[in-house]
Design an enzyme around this catalytic site. Structure first.
Site, PDB file in Angstrom:
ATOM      1  N   GLU A   1       9.530  15.868  15.330  1.00 50.06           N
ATOM      2  CA  GLU A   1       9.991  15.651  14.262  1.00 50.06           C
ATOM      3  C   GLU A   1       9.877  16.981  12.981  1.00 50.06           C
ATOM      4  O   GLU A   1       8.115  17.277  12.949  1.00 50.06           O
ATOM      5  CB  GLU A   1       9.764  14.162  13.642  1.00 50.06           C
ATOM      6  CG  GLU A   1      10.008  13.765  12.546  1.00 50.06           C
ATOM      7  CD  GLU A   1      10.195  12.348  11.972  1.00 50.06           C
ATOM      8  OE1 GLU A   1       8.624  12.287  12.057  1.00 50.06           O
ATOM      9  OE2 GLU A   1      10.862  11.968  11.815  1.00 50.06           O
TER      10      GLU A   1
ATOM     11  N   CYS B   1      13.535  11.057   7.733  1.00 46.04           N
ATOM     12  CA  CYS B   1      13.812  10.600   8.978  1.00 46.04           C
ATOM     13  C   CYS B   1      15.154  10.182   9.761  1.00 46.04           C
ATOM     14  O   CYS B   1      14.920  10.109  11.108  1.00 46.04           O
ATOM     15  CB  CYS B   1      13.312   9.262   9.093  1.00 46.04           C
ATOM     16  SG  CYS B   1      13.723   7.439   8.381  1.00 46.04           S
TER      17      CYS B   1
ATOM     18  N   GLU C   1       9.609   0.358  11.033  1.00 46.83           N
ATOM     19  CA  GLU C   1      10.694   2.029  10.896  1.00 46.83           C
ATOM     20  C   GLU C   1       9.989   3.113  10.953  1.00 46.83           C
ATOM     21  O   GLU C   1       8.516   3.199  10.051  1.00 46.83           O
ATOM     22  CB  GLU C   1      11.344   1.428   9.720  1.00 46.83           C
ATOM     23  CG  GLU C   1      12.051   0.378   9.147  1.00 46.83           C
ATOM     24  CD  GLU C   1      13.246  -0.068  10.321  1.00 46.83           C
ATOM     25  OE1 GLU C   1      13.908   1.177  10.103  1.00 46.83           O
ATOM     26  OE2 GLU C   1      14.129  -1.541   9.935  1.00 46.83           O
TER      27      GLU C   1
ATOM     28  N   LYS D   1       0.958  -0.992  -0.173  1.00 47.56           N
ATOM     29  CA  LYS D   1      -0.318  -0.022   0.070  1.00 47.56           C
ATOM     30  C   LYS D   1       1.034   1.217  -0.188  1.00 47.56           C
ATOM     31  O   LYS D   1       1.529   1.292   0.668  1.00 47.56           O
ATOM     32  CB  LYS D   1      -0.396  -0.375   1.746  1.00 47.56           C
ATOM     33  CG  LYS D   1      -1.906   0.883   1.438  1.00 47.56           C
ATOM     34  CD  LYS D   1      -2.391   1.608   2.178  1.00 47.56           C
ATOM     35  CE  LYS D   1      -1.399   3.101   2.487  1.00 47.56           C
ATOM     36  NZ  LYS D   1      -1.466   4.025   1.596  1.00 47.56           N
TER      37      LYS D   1
HETATM   38  P1  NAP Z   1       2.426   8.078   7.979  1.00 50.02           P
HETATM   39  O1  NAP Z   1       1.749   9.674   7.984  1.00 50.02           O
HETATM   40  O2  NAP Z   1       2.548   7.336   9.400  1.00 50.02           O
HETATM   41  O3  NAP Z   1       2.217   7.351   6.767  1.00 50.02           O
HETATM   42  C1  NAP Z   1       3.113   6.221   6.101  1.00 50.02           C
HETATM   43  C2  NAP Z   1       1.617   5.638   5.796  1.00 50.02           C
HETATM   44  O4  NAP Z   1       1.086   4.371   6.044  1.00 50.02           O
HETATM   45  C3  NAP Z   1       1.132   6.086   4.309  1.00 50.02           C
HETATM   46  O5  NAP Z   1       1.242   5.111   3.373  1.00 50.02           O
HETATM   47  C4  NAP Z   1      -0.197   6.293   5.100  1.00 50.02           C
HETATM   48  O6  NAP Z   1      -1.387   5.760   4.044  1.00 50.02           O
HETATM   49  C5  NAP Z   1       0.036   4.870   5.404  1.00 50.02           C
HETATM   50  N1  NAP Z   1      -1.539   5.234   6.650  1.00 50.02           N
HETATM   51  C6  NAP Z   1      -1.542   5.663   7.773  1.00 50.02           C
HETATM   52  N2  NAP Z   1      -2.939   5.736   8.549  1.00 50.02           N
HETATM   53  C7  NAP Z   1      -2.656   4.573   8.779  1.00 50.02           C
HETATM   54  C8  NAP Z   1      -3.851   3.678   8.446  1.00 50.02           C
HETATM   55  N3  NAP Z   1      -4.551   3.872  10.187  1.00 50.02           N
HETATM   56  N4  NAP Z   1      -4.143   2.165   8.210  1.00 50.02           N
HETATM   57  C9  NAP Z   1      -3.338   1.699   7.322  1.00 50.02           C
HETATM   58  N5  NAP Z   1      -2.322   2.723   6.531  1.00 50.02           N
HETATM   59  C10 NAP Z   1      -2.394   4.104   7.241  1.00 50.02           C
HETATM   60  O7  NAP Z   1       4.059   8.587   7.320  1.00 50.02           O
HETATM   61  P2  NAP Z   1       4.151   9.653   6.630  1.00 50.02           P
HETATM   62  O8  NAP Z   1       3.141  10.931   6.675  1.00 50.02           O
HETATM   63  O9  NAP Z   1       4.098   8.935   5.078  1.00 50.02           O
HETATM   64  O10 NAP Z   1       5.949   9.932   6.456  1.00 50.02           O
HETATM   65  C11 NAP Z   1       6.777  10.018   7.443  1.00 50.02           C
HETATM   66  C12 NAP Z   1       6.836   9.547   8.627  1.00 50.02           C
HETATM   67  O11 NAP Z   1       7.667   8.776   8.288  1.00 50.02           O
HETATM   68  C13 NAP Z   1       7.976  10.338   9.376  1.00 50.02           C
HETATM   69  O12 NAP Z   1       7.606  10.249  10.408  1.00 50.02           O
HETATM   70  C14 NAP Z   1       9.166   9.323   9.078  1.00 50.02           C
HETATM   71  O13 NAP Z   1      10.109   9.786  10.040  1.00 50.02           O
HETATM   72  C15 NAP Z   1       8.799   8.184   9.042  1.00 50.02           C
HETATM   73  N6  NAP Z   1       9.889   7.467   8.438  1.00 50.02           N
HETATM   74  C16 NAP Z   1      10.532   6.158   9.125  1.00 50.02           C
HETATM   75  C17 NAP Z   1      11.334   5.922   8.223  1.00 50.02           C
HETATM   76  C18 NAP Z   1      12.514   4.958   8.894  1.00 50.02           C
HETATM   77  O14 NAP Z   1      13.157   4.200   8.042  1.00 50.02           O
HETATM   78  N7  NAP Z   1      12.757   4.742   9.923  1.00 50.02           N
HETATM   79  C19 NAP Z   1      11.914   5.709   6.279  1.00 50.02           C
HETATM   80  C20 NAP Z   1      10.634   7.302   5.800  1.00 50.02           C
HETATM   81  C21 NAP Z   1       9.374   8.193   6.908  1.00 50.02           C
HETATM   82  P3  NAP Z   1      -1.768   7.384   3.667  1.00 50.02           P
HETATM   83  O15 NAP Z   1      -0.652   7.792   2.863  1.00 50.02           O
HETATM   84  O16 NAP Z   1      -3.104   7.309   2.207  1.00 50.02           O
HETATM   85  O17 NAP Z   1      -2.540   8.347   4.623  1.00 50.02           O
END
Ligand code: NAP
Length: 497
Positions: A401, A304, A270, A194
């Protein structure tokens, strides 16, 4: 398309950019394309302008289940394929992605906004996970031991998990998929991805290219959706699903973990970061500023691993702040397709609002703006590269963050006090330390509670290194030799002969 853009991008990228106009993409299930079962569509915009550039089909829970069933069928055959043969398919994926670098990079710029050089770097990094895991696929090891009693042999091997759900973020539209996908396929699994609703185009094109590279139908399914909660709730209950691999925010990770617990699924998480970037008075300040720019600003400051708080020894705090402000002020901000740009827009309006509010609150609380501190007066979601001096330890901008081009500087006088500040967070993904004294640097690195430390280095991601966090930054590791074992079970057979 202007001649400038054509000359910067080359013919392949220029064609890719032209193809985007009015593009519509369907779901990729079982090696074929289909609409979502309720006909929903997701609009994709260009963050540099806010204009809609393409539409993709939005999948329903029923589509997610169809993808899981396709994955289940495909995985049964794939698990029987010899490791060498699986390895060769992965190597072919690496070659195919590298051959399409310009095109994929252009797609990434278009839907994410990051500068072209960063997007090309992302494609190289993304492809490299296939090369690395092609090598790991033929090296999945077991164990043979004699039980202490001497009664039997202990034979341990690592079969694949089965069907894996992968949910990925928008900040690396290609690499956050391949970092999971390559080891999962290498170990003999099938996946349902997804992608984020903001950057689904790269994910869909990746699936198509991997299919051309020889990945069998049904092994990689991509189902974007506008209703991620309902999608996940359905998919996680499919009886063939045995694992969830997620990259994204800690907040969403917690929700997914709770639901995965209902079926006691294996998980890799992650999650978010809040990296301290420590500069000691004995550091090479030129190197520290250069490293700070890398750790803060790559990929439009939306990583991140980004340096989130600069903890600088008081004796050099003013000088470091001034030099960092000079470097930040020199950054050219603009659309990722514009010549000379090294910082693109933020992903969307809420992100811009959040960054702007954090800066305003810090300034109201007494921080001073060394450079930046404002939104850019143009369409799209742009914020000026910003350095804040005299930030109070523990203030919101050091706790959240930021995910934007803002560097808050906090000064310290005592090492123990600095370590307390560095660790005063529930996050523990990355940290950075700059000092000329290597033994001090190693000792301080060990005291920082983070899964990854850059010691006199502003960049640390590498397919050969274990990527992952401590504390609420995650569970499990991607990359290195550990990454592929995350997608394996452990089975022990007691036998004797
Ligand atoms: P996010 O809001 O957590 O979304 C990540 C994914 O989860 C998206 O595909 C989102 O879909 C989906 N999602 C959201 N709510 C969901 C639910 N209830 N059920 C299933 N899927 C759901 O994060 P983001 O804004 O895309 O990315 C930024 C974050 O990612 C930051 O906190 C960053 O630090 C972290 N990150 C971590 C790493 C690592 O390796 N540790 C790497 C990159 C990024 P939708 O787009 O449809 O909402």
């Amino acid at each position: 398309m202007s001649d400038t853009i054509r000359s910067v991008f080359g013919a392949a990228a220029a064609t890719a950019r032209r193809r985007l106009a009015g593009m519509y993409r369907q779901l990729f299930i079982n090696g074929g394309w289909r609409d979502g079962s309720d006909g929903a569509r997701i609009e994709v915009d260009d963050p540099a302008t806010g204009d809609i550039i393409a539409e993709v089909a939005g999948g329903t829970p029923a589509d997610a289940l169809a993808a899981c069933s396709a994955a289940e069928r495909a995985q049964k055959s794939w698990a029987k394929v010899a490791p060498r043969e699986r390895s060769e398919v992965l190597r072919s994926c690496w070659q195919t992605l590298v051959a399409h670098t310009d095109e994929l990079a252009t797609l990434i710029v278009s839907e994410h906004g990051k500068p072209l050089a960063d997007a090309k770097g992302e494609v190289t990094y993304a492809a490299e996970f296939f090369r690395w895991n092609a090598e790991e696929t033929v090296r999945i090891r077991g164990e043979l031991a004699i039980a202490p009693s001497g009664a039997n042999r202990i034979l341990v091997h690592h079969p694949p998990v089965g069907v894996v759900l992968m949910i990925t973020p928008w900040n690396f539209p290609a690499a956050m998929i391949t970092r999971k996908l390559a080891p999962a396929l290498g170990a003999g699994n099938a996946v349902v991805i997804k992608p984020p609703s903001q950057t689904p185009l790269t994910a869909l094109r990746l699936a198509e290219l991997l299919s051309e590279a020889g990945v069998p139908d049904g092994l990689v399914n991509v189902v974007p959706t506008k209703t991620s909660g309902a999608w996940y709730d359905a998919a996680v209950d499919h009886q063939a699903v045995r694992m969830v691999s997620f990259t994204g925010s800690t907040e969403v990770g917690r929700v997914l973990l709770r639901r995965a617990a209902d079926r006691v699924l294996k998980t890799v998480m992650e999650l978010g970061g809040n990296a301290p970037f420590v500069v000691f008075a004995d550091a090479d300040l030129d190197a520290a500023v250069e490293g700070a720019m890398v750790a803060k600003m790559r990929h439009s400051a939306e990583t991140c691993t980004a340096a989130n708080r600069f903890l600088v020894e008081a004796a050099v705090a003013d000088e470091f702040t001034a030099r960092l402000a000079e470097a930040m002020a020199a950054v050219r901000v603009g659309g990722g397709l514009e010549v000379g740009v090294s910082c693109g827009p933020l992903i969307d309006a809420p992100s811009l609002e959040k960054v702007s509010n954090l800066v305003d609150a810090a300034v109201s609380a007494g921080a001073t703006v060394a450079t930046g501190g404002t939104r850019l007066d143009r369409s799209g979601y742009f914020y000026a590269p910003t350095v804040l001096a005299g930030v109070a330890p523990g203030s919101p901008i050091t706790r959240e963050e930021i995910f934007g081009p803002v560097a808050p500087v906090v000064s310290f006088t005592d090492v123990d006090q600095m370590i307390d500040l560095a660790n005063d967070t529930e996050m523990g993904l990355t940290g950075y330390v700059y000092t000329r004294d290597l033994s001090k640097g190693l000792a301080v690195s060990e005291r920082i509670q983070a899964g990854m430390i850059g010691l006199n280095r502003g960049a640390l991601s590498d397919p050969a290194a274990p990527f992952g966090g401590m504390k609420q930054s995650g569970l499990g590791r991607e990359g290195s030799t550990e990454g592929i074992y995350e997608f394996c079970e452990t089975q022990y057979i007691a036998t004797s002969w």
